[in-house]
Design a protein around this motif. Structure first.
Motif, PDB file in Angstrom:
ATOM      1  N   PRO A  16       0.833  -1.213   0.000  1.00 35.38           N
ATOM      2  CA  PRO A  16       0.000   0.000   0.000  1.00 35.38           C
ATOM      3  C   PRO A  16       0.861   1.254   0.000  1.00 35.38           C
ATOM      4  O   PRO A  16       1.921   1.287   0.622  1.00 35.38           O
ATOM      5  CB  PRO A  16      -0.803  -0.132   1.303  1.00 35.38           C
ATOM      6  CG  PRO A  16      -0.040  -1.097   2.149  1.00 35.38           C
ATOM      7  CD  PRO A  16       0.671  -2.012   1.202  1.00 35.38           C
ATOM      8  N   LYS A  17       0.364   2.264  -0.690  1.00 38.53           N
ATOM      9  CA  LYS A  17       1.157   3.502  -0.821  1.00 38.53           C
ATOM     10  C   LYS A  17       0.427   4.692  -0.205  1.00 38.53           C
ATOM     11  O   LYS A  17      -0.801   4.730  -0.179  1.00 38.53           O
ATOM     12  CB  LYS A  17       1.380   3.790  -2.305  1.00 38.53           C
ATOM     13  CG  LYS A  17       2.171   2.709  -3.031  1.00 38.53           C
ATOM     14  CD  LYS A  17       3.526   3.258  -3.445  1.00 38.53           C
ATOM     15  CE  LYS A  17       4.401   2.258  -4.100  1.00 38.53           C
ATOM     16  NZ  LYS A  17       4.658   2.505  -5.487  1.00 38.53           N
ATOM     17  N   LEU A  18       1.213   5.682   0.189  1.00 34.94           N
ATOM     18  CA  LEU A  18       0.676   6.957   0.660  1.00 34.94           C
ATOM     19  C   LEU A  18       0.492   7.892  -0.532  1.00 34.94           C
ATOM     20  O   LEU A  18       0.938   7.572  -1.649  1.00 34.94           O
ATOM     21  CB  LEU A  18       1.647   7.570   1.672  1.00 34.94           C
ATOM     22  CG  LEU A  18       1.799   6.786   2.987  1.00 34.94           C
ATOM     23  CD1 LEU A  18       3.017   7.251   3.754  1.00 34.94           C
ATOM     24  CD2 LEU A  18       0.522   6.934   3.831  1.00 34.94           C
ATOM     25  N   ALA A  19      -0.098   9.037  -0.278  1.00 33.90           N
ATOM     26  CA  ALA A  19      -0.368   9.982  -1.374  1.00 33.90           C
ATOM     27  C   ALA A  19       0.906  10.403  -2.101  1.00 33.90           C
ATOM     28  O   ALA A  19       0.886  10.684  -3.298  1.00 33.90           O
ATOM     29  CB  ALA A  19      -1.091  11.199  -0.820  1.00 33.90           C
ATOM     30  N   ASP A  20       2.041  10.442  -1.383  1.00 33.30           N
ATOM     31  CA  ASP A  20       3.294  10.873  -2.044  1.00 33.30           C
ATOM     32  C   ASP A  20       3.993   9.706  -2.746  1.00 33.30           C
ATOM     33  O   ASP A  20       5.147   9.808  -3.129  1.00 33.30           O
ATOM     34  CB  ASP A  20       4.243  11.509  -1.019  1.00 33.30           C
ATOM     35  CG  ASP A  20       4.718  10.501   0.030  1.00 33.30           C
ATOM     36  OD1 ASP A  20       4.308   9.311  -0.025  1.00 33.30           O
ATOM     37  OD2 ASP A  20       5.523  10.887   0.903  1.00 33.30           O
ATOM     38  N   ASP A  21       3.296   8.583  -2.883  1.00 36.18           N
ATOM     39  CA  ASP A  21       3.783   7.398  -3.593  1.00 36.18           C
ATOM     40  C   ASP A  21       4.811   6.578  -2.809  1.00 36.18           C
ATOM     41  O   ASP A  21       5.374   5.620  -3.315  1.00 36.18           O
ATOM     42  CB  ASP A  21       4.364   7.776  -4.972  1.00 36.18           C
ATOM     43  CG  ASP A  21       4.159   6.638  -5.962  1.00 36.18           C
ATOM     44  OD1 ASP A  21       3.116   5.967  -5.873  1.00 36.18           O
ATOM     45  OD2 ASP A  21       5.053   6.397  -6.798  1.00 36.18           O
ATOM     46  N   SER A  22       5.061   6.968  -1.536  1.00 37.52           N
ATOM     47  CA  SER A  22       5.954   6.137  -0.726  1.00 37.52           C
ATOM     48  C   SER A  22       5.119   5.023  -0.083  1.00 37.52           C
ATOM     49  O   SER A  22       3.885   5.130   0.014  1.00 37.52           O
ATOM     50  CB  SER A  22       6.633   6.984   0.354  1.00 37.52           C
ATOM     51  OG  SER A  22       5.642   7.495   1.228  1.00 37.52           O
ATOM     52  N   ILE A  23       5.798   3.938   0.335  1.00 39.75           N
ATOM     53  CA  ILE A  23       5.074   2.805   0.935  1.00 39.75           C
ATOM     54  C   ILE A  23       4.523   3.211   2.305  1.00 39.75           C
ATOM     55  O   ILE A  23       5.214   3.848   3.111  1.00 39.75           O
ATOM     56  CB  ILE A  23       6.004   1.581   1.040  1.00 39.75           C
ATOM     57  CG1 ILE A  23       6.332   1.080  -0.375  1.00 39.75           C
ATOM     58  CG2 ILE A  23       5.376   0.470   1.878  1.00 39.75           C
ATOM     59  CD1 ILE A  23       7.327  -0.048  -0.451  1.00 39.75           C
ATOM     60  N   ASP A  24       3.291   2.829   2.559  1.00 38.63           N
ATOM     61  CA  ASP A  24       2.639   3.138   3.833  1.00 38.63           C
ATOM     62  C   ASP A  24       3.086   2.097   4.869  1.00 38.63           C
ATOM     63  O   ASP A  24       2.403   1.103   5.127  1.00 38.63           O
ATOM     64  CB  ASP A  24       1.111   3.096   3.630  1.00 38.63           C
ATOM     65  CG  ASP A  24       0.365   3.514   4.882  1.00 38.63           C
ATOM     66  OD1 ASP A  24       0.987   3.630   5.955  1.00 38.63           O
ATOM     67  OD2 ASP A  24      -0.863   3.723   4.774  1.00 38.63           O
ATOM     68  N   VAL A 241       0.670 -20.464  -0.982  1.00 35.07           N
ATOM     69  CA  VAL A 241      -0.043 -19.626  -1.953  1.00 35.07           C
ATOM     70  C   VAL A 241       0.199 -18.176  -1.542  1.00 35.07           C
ATOM     71  O   VAL A 241      -0.130 -17.788  -0.420  1.00 35.07           O
ATOM     72  CB  VAL A 241      -1.562 -19.919  -1.943  1.00 35.07           C
ATOM     73  CG1 VAL A 241      -2.291 -18.992  -2.913  1.00 35.07           C
ATOM     74  CG2 VAL A 241      -1.834 -21.373  -2.283  1.00 35.07           C
ATOM     75  N   LEU A 242       0.808 -17.411  -2.440  1.00 38.35           N
ATOM     76  CA  LEU A 242       1.107 -16.014  -2.115  1.00 38.35           C
ATOM     77  C   LEU A 242      -0.043 -15.115  -2.508  1.00 38.35           C
ATOM     78  O   LEU A 242      -0.666 -15.326  -3.547  1.00 38.35           O
ATOM     79  CB  LEU A 242       2.335 -15.551  -2.894  1.00 38.35           C
ATOM     80  CG  LEU A 242       3.650 -16.249  -2.602  1.00 38.35           C
ATOM     81  CD1 LEU A 242       4.713 -15.778  -3.581  1.00 38.35           C
ATOM     82  CD2 LEU A 242       4.089 -15.980  -1.169  1.00 38.35           C
ATOM     83  N   SER A 243      -0.281 -14.116  -1.698  1.00 41.64           N
ATOM     84  CA  SER A 243      -1.251 -13.112  -2.114  1.00 41.64           C
ATOM     85  C   SER A 243      -0.768 -11.745  -1.638  1.00 41.64           C
ATOM     86  O   SER A 243      -0.321 -11.610  -0.499  1.00 41.64           O
ATOM     87  CB  SER A 243      -2.626 -13.437  -1.519  1.00 41.64           C
ATOM     88  OG  SER A 243      -3.565 -12.473  -1.940  1.00 41.64           O
ATOM     89  N   GLY A 244      -0.841 -10.783  -2.527  1.00 40.58           N
ATOM     90  CA  GLY A 244      -0.499  -9.422  -2.130  1.00 40.58           C
ATOM     91  C   GLY A 244      -1.733  -8.809  -1.494  1.00 40.58           C
ATOM     92  O   GLY A 244      -2.843  -9.028  -1.973  1.00 40.58           O
ATOM     93  N   MET A 245      -1.533  -8.090  -0.393  1.00 45.14           N
ATOM     94  CA  MET A 245      -2.702  -7.513   0.287  1.00 45.14           C
ATOM     95  C   MET A 245      -2.373  -6.092   0.686  1.00 45.14           C
ATOM     96  O   MET A 245      -1.325  -5.851   1.270  1.00 45.14           O
ATOM     97  CB  MET A 245      -3.048  -8.345   1.526  1.00 45.14           C
ATOM     98  CG  MET A 245      -3.539  -9.736   1.150  1.00 45.14           C
ATOM     99  SD  MET A 245      -3.461 -10.891   2.509  1.00 45.14           S
ATOM    100  CE  MET A 245      -1.715 -11.247   2.594  1.00 45.14           C
ATOM    101  N   ASN A 246      -3.247  -5.167   0.348  1.00 42.19           N
ATOM    102  CA  ASN A 246      -2.951  -3.812   0.798  1.00 42.19           C
ATOM    103  C   ASN A 246      -4.071  -3.149   1.574  1.00 42.19           C
ATOM    104  O   ASN A 246      -4.107  -1.939   1.696  1.00 42.19           O
ATOM    105  CB  ASN A 246      -2.446  -2.923  -0.350  1.00 42.19           C
ATOM    106  CG  ASN A 246      -3.244  -3.141  -1.588  1.00 42.19           C
ATOM    107  OD1 ASN A 246      -4.437  -3.429  -1.480  1.00 42.19           O
ATOM    108  ND2 ASN A 246      -2.616  -3.040  -2.742  1.00 42.19           N
TER     109      ASN A 246
END
Ligand code: SF4
Ligand code: SF4
Length: 372
Positions: A16-24, A241-246
């Motif tokens: 997941p990312k913040l508004a400035d595109d950095s990772i939250d 089983v991998l899953s990306g979660m944000n």
């Protein structure tokens, strides 16, 4: 090797990312906490996932004892121009993650033109040394290519402990991915499988309406994502089983699906077959991504990538998703757009599927290149 590890892994490619595109990172910490609290312990990052290794150090490695989790990361030799540059990815990953050693270490995205880089830069010898030194516990590779190529690599490298494959119910028999055939090769070689893309980059979590109806009619309370995860977890020989979660919502849905996973019943398998059959009715371009056409095209157009995007658009009626999801297959389009096609027809003369390529390229231009 996977003893005691539950079947669900946290994929860290799209955090997941913040508004400035950095990772939250604060949200990642919460996701990590819920994941571990539910009894899951496997995390999958990569040197090439921008910011991910550092984020997982902050959210996991610095906050939990090392023996409480397993960390997988990957070396992308094809991203390097020299051997030195390729091999130093290992030390960079150690430094970024702070993990001291890797429970699982993968050669990243083998197949096609990329395989050669691992041979040329002697990455196989390098990782064998790291394994002997105890810095790698289990060695594997992730793979996106044909079953024939997978067969070749596994025959040449019996030392590999596991493979990571793209498996989901939509791609199971899809000519461009051949999930089933790749899975069967891994099974024949006795390799454990880590599944990536079980929800096809999130798409099977929100499938076309007629597909969702089949799934909801069968089990109203189960999300489409849970069907996708269960399909992958159900396969023999699948270790994780991998899953990306944000979001916490996604995390909770996935965790509840796999926490008490039991094998699919024949009736549930039939529901997935039905969904797949319904999907097969949607008119897709039967491109197998063999790329014979691209090899003869004077304009070097990434034709199979264009068709992957068009197929995605047909399936999900969402241009942004189609570009985001399959656009990397046609990344040469910035320099070689479909509109630069000369209509010479050389491509069609070699296409084993007899696809009217020129006609489909006109459609591509209309959908993705025209702004009106
Ligand atoms: S018709 Fe277009 S896509 Fe086909 S080979 Fe000629 S230039 Fe390439
Ligand atoms: S030759 Fe035909 S099947 Fe092969 S990649 Fe090109 S369009 Fe697809």
């Amino acid at each position: 090797m996977f003893e005691g590890i539950k079947k669900f892994g946290f994929g860290l490619m799209r955090l997941p990312k913040l508004a400035d595109d950095s990772i939250d990172v604060e949200l990642v910490k919460k996701l990590v906490d819920e994941f571990l609290a539910a009894g899951f312990t496997y995390f999958d990052t990569a040197w090439a996932y921008s910011g991910s290794e550092v984020a997982i150090r902050q959210a996991l490695v610095e906050r939990y004892p090392r023996e409480k989790f397993q960390l997988a990361t990957k070396l992308a030799a094809w991203r390097a121009t020299t051997q030195d540059e390729a091999l130093k990815q290992f030390d960079e990953s150690l430094e970024r993650t702070g993990a001291k050693f890797f429970d699982f270490y993968l050669l990243h995205n083998m197949g096609d033109y990329r395989t050669k880089y691992f041979d040329d830069f002697k990455v196989w010898d390098f990782v064998a040394e790291k394994k002997s030194a105890g810095l790698i516990k289990n060695l594997g590779f992730s793979f996106h290519a044909t079953p024939e190529e997978l067969e070749k690599i596994l025959t040449a490298h019996p030392e590999v402990d596991f493979v990571q494959l793209q498996i989901n119910w939509a791609d199971w028999d899809a000519p461009a991915i051949k999930s089933r055939a790749c899975y069967e090769v891994a099974q024949r070689h006795g390799k454990k499988v880590v599944v990536m893309e079980p929800v096809k980059g999130g798409m099977l979590a929100a499938p076309p309406a007629q597909i969702e109806k089949i799934l909801r009619d069968a089990e109203h309370e189960s999300s489409p994502a849970s069907w996708a995860l269960r399909f992958a977890a159900n396969l023999d020989g699948v270790a994780v089983v991998l899953s990306g979660m944000n979001s916490l919502e996604q995390m909770r849905d996935n965790v509840s699906t796999l926490k008490n996973f039991t094998k699919l019943t024949p009736a549930q398998e039939k529901v997935i077959d039905e969904a797949r059959n319904e999907l097969a009715k949607i008119p897709l371009i039967p491109c197998t991504a063999c790329d014979y056409c691209a090899n003869v095209c004077p304009q070097k157009l990434p034709i199979s990538g264009f068709f992957a995007m068009l197929n995605h658009l047909t399936l999900f009626e969402n241009k942004t998703f189609a570009s985001r999801r399959e656009g990397w297959l046609a990344r040469a389009r910035d320099k070689n757009p479909a509109s630069s096609c000369l209509k010479c027809g050389k491509c069609e003369s070699v296409c084993p599927q007899h696809i009217p390529i020129r006609k489909n390229l006109v459609r591509f231009v209309h959908e993705f290149e025209r702004s009106d």
